[in-house]
Design a protein around this motif. Structure first.
Motif, PDB file in Angstrom:
ATOM      1  N   LEU A 147       0.856  -1.182   0.000  1.00 50.08           N
ATOM      2  CA  LEU A 147       0.000   0.000   0.000  1.00 50.08           C
ATOM      3  C   LEU A 147       0.894   1.235   0.000  1.00 50.08           C
ATOM      4  CD1 LEU A 147      -2.758   1.356   0.189  1.00 50.08           C
ATOM      5  CD2 LEU A 147      -2.634   1.097   2.682  1.00 50.08           C
ATOM      6  N   LYS A 148       0.771   2.076  -1.030  1.00 44.32           N
ATOM      7  CA  LYS A 148       1.631   3.238  -1.195  1.00 44.32           C
ATOM      8  C   LYS A 148       0.788   4.506  -1.195  1.00 44.32           C
ATOM      9  CE  LYS A 148       4.718   2.965  -4.469  1.00 44.32           C
ATOM     10  NZ  LYS A 148       5.337   2.753  -5.799  1.00 44.32           N
ATOM     11  N   ALA A 149       1.417   5.601  -0.779  1.00 43.06           N
ATOM     12  CA  ALA A 149       0.776   6.901  -0.893  1.00 43.06           C
ATOM     13  C   ALA A 149       0.774   7.333  -2.358  1.00 43.06           C
ATOM     14  CB  ALA A 149       1.511   7.934  -0.036  1.00 43.06           C
ATOM     15  N   ASN A 150      -0.260   8.071  -2.747  1.00 48.43           N
ATOM     16  CA  ASN A 150      -0.285   8.593  -4.107  1.00 48.43           C
ATOM     17  C   ASN A 150       1.002   9.362  -4.397  1.00 48.43           C
ATOM     18  OD1 ASN A 150      -2.754   7.540  -4.752  1.00 48.43           O
ATOM     19  ND2 ASN A 150      -3.903   9.415  -4.350  1.00 48.43           N
ATOM     20  N   ALA A 151       1.525   9.169  -5.603  1.00 50.18           N
ATOM     21  CA  ALA A 151       2.804   9.786  -5.960  1.00 50.18           C
ATOM     22  C   ALA A 151       2.840  10.048  -7.449  1.00 50.18           C
ATOM     23  CB  ALA A 151       3.967   8.878  -5.548  1.00 50.18           C
ATOM     24  N   THR A 152       3.905  10.697  -7.892  1.00 54.69           N
ATOM     25  CA  THR A 152       4.093  10.884  -9.329  1.00 54.69           C
ATOM     26  C   THR A 152       4.322   9.519  -9.979  1.00 54.69           C
ATOM     27  OG1 THR A 152       6.465  11.228  -9.004  1.00 54.69           O
ATOM     28  CG2 THR A 152       5.067  13.186  -9.037  1.00 54.69           C
ATOM     29  N   PRO A 153       3.955   9.366 -11.239  1.00 57.25           N
ATOM     30  CA  PRO A 153       4.108   8.064 -11.893  1.00 57.25           C
ATOM     31  C   PRO A 153       5.569   7.709 -12.148  1.00 57.25           C
ATOM     32  CG  PRO A 153       3.382   9.705 -13.472  1.00 57.25           C
ATOM     33  CD  PRO A 153       3.353  10.373 -12.123  1.00 57.25           C
ATOM     34  N   ASP A 154       5.827   6.409 -12.232  1.00 57.28           N
ATOM     35  CA  ASP A 154       7.142   5.952 -12.665  1.00 57.28           C
ATOM     36  C   ASP A 154       7.278   6.200 -14.165  1.00 57.28           C
ATOM     37  OD1 ASP A 154       7.714   5.110 -10.140  1.00 57.28           O
ATOM     38  OD2 ASP A 154       7.223   3.008 -10.493  1.00 57.28           O
ATOM     39  N   PRO A 155       8.501   6.392 -14.664  1.00 57.97           N
ATOM     40  CA  PRO A 155       8.664   6.607 -16.105  1.00 57.97           C
ATOM     41  C   PRO A 155       8.320   5.340 -16.885  1.00 57.97           C
ATOM     42  CG  PRO A 155      10.811   6.402 -15.036  1.00 57.97           C
ATOM     43  CD  PRO A 155       9.787   6.470 -13.938  1.00 57.97           C
ATOM     44  N   PRO A 156       7.835   5.487 -18.110  1.00 57.05           N
ATOM     45  CA  PRO A 156       7.635   4.308 -18.969  1.00 57.05           C
ATOM     46  C   PRO A 156       8.970   3.606 -19.211  1.00 57.05           C
ATOM     47  CG  PRO A 156       6.573   6.265 -19.885  1.00 57.05           C
ATOM     48  CD  PRO A 156       7.458   6.737 -18.772  1.00 57.05           C
ATOM     49  N   THR A 157       8.913   2.402 -19.728  1.00 59.33           N
ATOM     50  CA  THR A 157      10.121   1.625 -20.017  1.00 59.33           C
ATOM     51  C   THR A 157      10.093   1.136 -21.462  1.00 59.33           C
ATOM     52  OG1 THR A 157       9.120  -0.441 -19.238  1.00 59.33           O
ATOM     53  CG2 THR A 157      10.340   0.872 -17.616  1.00 59.33           C
ATOM     54  N   GLN A 158      11.256   0.689 -21.929  1.00 65.80           N
ATOM     55  CA  GLN A 158      11.415   0.086 -23.259  1.00 65.80           C
ATOM     56  C   GLN A 158      10.853   0.984 -24.363  1.00 65.80           C
ATOM     57  OE1 GLN A 158      10.408  -4.140 -23.401  1.00 65.80           O
ATOM     58  NE2 GLN A 158      10.753  -4.337 -21.199  1.00 65.80           N
ATOM     59  N   PHE A 159      11.212   2.266 -24.298  1.00 64.39           N
ATOM     60  CA  PHE A 159      10.790   3.241 -25.303  1.00 64.39           C
ATOM     61  C   PHE A 159      11.631   3.032 -26.555  1.00 64.39           C
ATOM     62  CE2 PHE A 159      10.794   7.993 -26.490  1.00 64.39           C
ATOM     63  CZ  PHE A 159       9.668   7.825 -27.281  1.00 64.39           C
ATOM     64  N   THR A 160      10.982   2.724 -27.676  1.00 63.84           N
ATOM     65  CA  THR A 160      11.714   2.401 -28.895  1.00 63.84           C
ATOM     66  C   THR A 160      10.827   2.660 -30.108  1.00 63.84           C
ATOM     67  OG1 THR A 160      13.016   0.670 -29.998  1.00 63.84           O
ATOM     68  CG2 THR A 160      10.992  -0.018 -28.930  1.00 63.84           C
ATOM     69  N   ILE A 161      11.406   2.512 -31.298  1.00 63.82           N
ATOM     70  CA  ILE A 161      10.618   2.529 -32.527  1.00 63.82           C
ATOM     71  C   ILE A 161      10.583   1.103 -33.079  1.00 63.82           C
ATOM     72  CG2 ILE A 161      11.231   4.908 -33.098  1.00 63.82           C
ATOM     73  CD1 ILE A 161      13.087   3.719 -35.285  1.00 63.82           C
ATOM     74  N   LEU A 162       9.591   0.820 -33.934  1.00 67.55           N
ATOM     75  CA  LEU A 162       9.509  -0.468 -34.604  1.00 67.55           C
ATOM     76  C   LEU A 162      10.090  -0.297 -36.000  1.00 67.55           C
ATOM     77  CD1 LEU A 162       5.930  -1.591 -33.495  1.00 67.55           C
ATOM     78  CD2 LEU A 162       8.136  -2.071 -32.416  1.00 67.55           C
ATOM     79  N   PRO A 163      11.342  -0.738 -36.223  1.00 65.16           N
ATOM     80  CA  PRO A 163      12.037  -0.449 -37.490  1.00 65.16           C
ATOM     81  C   PRO A 163      11.260  -0.890 -38.724  1.00 65.16           C
ATOM     82  CG  PRO A 163      13.536  -1.410 -35.875  1.00 65.16           C
ATOM     83  CD  PRO A 163      12.168  -1.550 -35.306  1.00 65.16           C
ATOM     84  N   GLU A 164      10.528  -2.002 -38.611  1.00 65.53           N
ATOM     85  CA  GLU A 164       9.822  -2.509 -39.787  1.00 65.53           C
ATOM     86  C   GLU A 164       8.650  -1.625 -40.201  1.00 65.53           C
ATOM     87  OE1 GLU A 164       8.334  -4.934 -36.174  1.00 65.53           O
ATOM     88  OE2 GLU A 164      10.124  -3.876 -36.866  1.00 65.53           O
ATOM     89  N   TYR A 165       8.245  -0.683 -39.322  1.00 62.34           N
ATOM     90  CA  TYR A 165       7.124   0.207 -39.635  1.00 62.34           C
ATOM     91  C   TYR A 165       7.572   1.638 -39.916  1.00 62.34           C
ATOM     92  CZ  TYR A 165       4.166  -3.618 -38.031  1.00 62.34           C
ATOM     93  OH  TYR A 165       3.557  -4.842 -37.885  1.00 62.34           O
ATOM     94  N   VAL A 166       8.865   1.857 -40.044  1.00 62.45           N
ATOM     95  CA  VAL A 166       9.355   3.189 -40.397  1.00 62.45           C
ATOM     96  C   VAL A 166       9.193   3.385 -41.903  1.00 62.45           C
ATOM     97  CG1 VAL A 166      11.329   4.735 -40.448  1.00 62.45           C
ATOM     98  CG2 VAL A 166      10.994   3.214 -38.490  1.00 62.45           C
ATOM     99  N   THR A 167       8.492   4.474 -42.293  1.00 61.48           N
ATOM    100  CA  THR A 167       8.342   4.805 -43.710  1.00 61.48           C
ATOM    101  C   THR A 167       8.945   6.192 -43.951  1.00 61.48           C
ATOM    102  OG1 THR A 167       6.198   5.931 -43.524  1.00 61.48           O
ATOM    103  CG2 THR A 167       6.173   3.516 -43.656  1.00 61.48           C
ATOM    104  N   ASP A 168       8.684   6.722 -45.135  1.00 61.03           N
ATOM    105  CA  ASP A 168       9.206   8.062 -45.437  1.00 61.03           C
ATOM    106  C   ASP A 168       8.414   9.159 -44.741  1.00 61.03           C
ATOM    107  OD1 ASP A 168       6.971   7.501 -46.917  1.00 61.03           O
ATOM    108  OD2 ASP A 168       7.650   8.574 -48.713  1.00 61.03           O
TER     109      ASP A 168
END
Length: 411
Positions: free
Chosen positions: A309-330
Motif C-alpha cells: 500500500l503506497k501513498a499517491n505519488a508521481t508516476p514511474d517513467p515508462p520503459t522500453q521506449f523504442t521505434i519499430l524499425p519494420e514500420y518506419v516509412t518516409d
C-alpha cells in the motif's frame, strides 16, 4: 588541508579508484589564503565528499607545492559503510533427488519431493551483514536446510540481511536491513483422495474425483498487489485460491523486523468465503502505508502473497521506449513503450517530437487504458529527416522523468 609557505602554496585534490582511475577534485575544493606577520602565508583547502559504496577503498590524495619547494603529499583511504545490498541465494544439493533442483533467476526453487538440500542467503554490505531466515523459529544462520522435503514445505521463505551503520558526526548507530524472498515449489505425485459416483443403475448422474492440491492463485484472477491511495479513504486487497483441502487464510501487517496478525476491528475488515479472501483497510493514515502479507495454508502446503500500500505519488517513467524499425516509412513511424506504475491516480502519456534542426515540438496525449504495451503511430513526417522524440507520464500529482529517442524517416 593547511599549508604554510612563501610564496603561496598551490593545493590539488585527486581521487584514485581501485582500478587506478584518477578524478580531479580540485575544482570542488574551498580555498583560502591568509598572511601571518607579513612573512608567512597560510593556505587552506578543504573538500566536501559524499561517498557512495562504489567509492569504498578509493584513495583521496592532497598535494601542496609552491615555486621553491617539492610536492608535499598526504593521502587517506576511504572506508565507506553502506547498508545490505540485494540478497542472492545459492542452492546446494545433498542427495540424488535434489540434483535435479533448479534455482531460477526470479528466486524460485523447484525441487522434487524427497530432496535434501541447503540454500545459502548472501548479501554485500559494510559492516558485513548478518543473514537470518524468518520462519516459525528464526534460523540465525545464512543456511536454510531441508532433509527429505515434502509438499508441506511449499511456500515463500524470507531472508533478512542486516548490519549496523555508524552515523557521523553524532557517532550513533543505525540498523539497516534488506529482505529477499525464496519461493520453494515441490514437485510431487498427486493422490486421489475421493472418487464418488452417484446415480441409478444404467443412469449415471455424477462423478466426483478429489485430488489434493497445494494453494495456488486461481487462473485469470485480477490480482493487484500494489495499490496507491490518498489518506482517509478505504482500499481492499483480494485473493482467490485454487486448493484442496479447503485452505485457511491469515492476513498480516509487516513491520521492520516483525509482522502483526490482523483481525476484524475498526481499522481492518477481513472477509473469507470458501476460496476467496479480502482485506479492507479503512480511513487510511500514514501508518497504514507499507507491506502486507496473506498466508494461505492447507494440509498439503502453503502459499504466501505480498501486497504493498503506497501513498499517491508521481508516476514511474515508462520503459522500453523504442521505434519499430519494420514500420518506419518516409512519412511515418510507430513508437512503442511499456507503461510504468501510475502512482495511484490515472496517468496520461505525453509524446513530443520535432525535427532535430527545429525548436518547436509537436505534442500528443495518450491515455493509459491498461495495455501492457502501447504502440503509437506518428504521421505527416518529412522524408529522409532526423527527428527527436520525448516520452513521459503525468498524473494529478506530477510527472515522471522523460525518456528520449531519435529516429530517421526513410528516403
Amino acid at each position: 588541508m593547511t599549508s604554510e609557505g612563501r610564496p603561496a602554496t598551490s593545493i590539488t585534490w585527486t581521487q584514485l579508484s581501485k582500478k587506478g582511475i584518477k578524478t580531479d577534485l580540485t575544482q570542488t575544493a574551498v580555498y583560502n589564503i591568509s598572511e601571518l606577520d607579513n612573512r608567512m602565508i597560510i593556505s587552506q583547502s578543504s573538500i566536501d565528499l559524499r561517498p557512495l559504496r562504489r567509492d569504498n577503498d578509493t584513495r583521496i590524495i592532497c598535494e601542496a607545492t609552491n615555486k621553491i619547494s617539492n610536492i608535499t603529499r598526504r593521502e587517506v583511504t576511504l572506508h565507506v559503510q553502506y547498508p545490505p545490498g540485494k540478497s542472492h541465494f545459492q542452492f546446494i544439493a545433498q542427495n540424488e533427488f535434489a540434483k535435479g533442483g533448479v534455482l531460477q533467476d526470479n528466486n524460485k526453487l523447484i525441487v522434487k519431493e524427497g530432496s535434501s538440500f541447503t540454500v545459502t542467503c548472501r548479501s554485500d554490505g559494510d559492516p558485513p551483514p548478518t543473514c537470518t531466515w524468518n520462519i516459525t523459529n528464526d534460523v540465525n544462520s545464512p543456511n536454510l536446510t531441508f532433509t527429505n522435503i515434502t509438499k508441506a514445505s511449499i511456500g515463500l521463505y524470507e531472508c533478512t540481511a542486516a548490519n549496523v551503520i555508524q552515523s557521523f558526526p553524532k557517532y550513533d548507530k543505525k540498523k539497516a536491513a534488506s529482505r529477499a524472498i525464496l519461493d520453494i515449489d515441490v514437485l510431487y505425485q498427486s493422490r486421489i483422495l475421493q472418487f464418488i459416483v452417484t446415480g441409478k443403475e444404467k443412469k449415471w448422474e455424477n462423478f466426483v474425483c478429489s485430488v489434493d492440491s497445494t494453494p495456488l492463485l486461481i487462473p485469470d484472477f485480477d490480482l493487484k498487489t500494489t495499490i496507491s491511495s490518498a489518506e482517509h479513504v478505504a482500499v481492499t486487497f483480494k485473493f482467490k485460491a485454487f486448493a484442496y483441502p479447503m485452505p485457511v487464510f491469515k492476513w498480516f501487517k509487516l513491520c521492520v523486523f516483525s509482522s502483526k496478525i490482523l483481525i476484524n476491528d475498526k481499522k481492518y475488515e477481513i472477509k473469507t468465503l470458501g476460496l476467496y479472501s479480502s482485506l479492507t483497510i479503512s480511513d487510511i493514515a500514514k501508518d497504514d502505508y507499507g507491506s502486507y502479507k496473506l498466508m494461505i495454508n492447507n494440509t498439503v502446503g502453503q502459499l504466501v502473497q505480498y501486497y504493498l500500500l503506497k501513498a499517491n505519488a508521481t508516476p514511474d517513467p515508462p520503459t522500453q521506449f523504442t521505434i519499430l524499425p519494420e514500420y518506419v516509412t518516409d512519412t511515418s513511424t510507430i513508437l512503442q513503450w511499456k507503461p510504468g506504475y501510475d502512482g495511484g491516480p490515472r496517468q496520461t502519456f505525453i509524446v513530443r517530437y520535432k525535427l532535430e534542426v527545429e525548436k518547436n515540438w509537436t505534442v500528443r496525449s495518450i491515455h493509459d487504458d491498461g495495455d501492457r504495451t502501447i504502440n503509437y503511430t506518428i504521421t505527416d513526417l518529412y522524408r529522409d529527416s532526423l527527428y527527436c522524440s520525448e516520452l513521459f507520464s503525468v498524473n494529478s500529482i506530477g510527472k515522471s522523468m522523460a525518456l528520449n529517442l531519435r529516429f530517421k524517416t526513410r528516403v
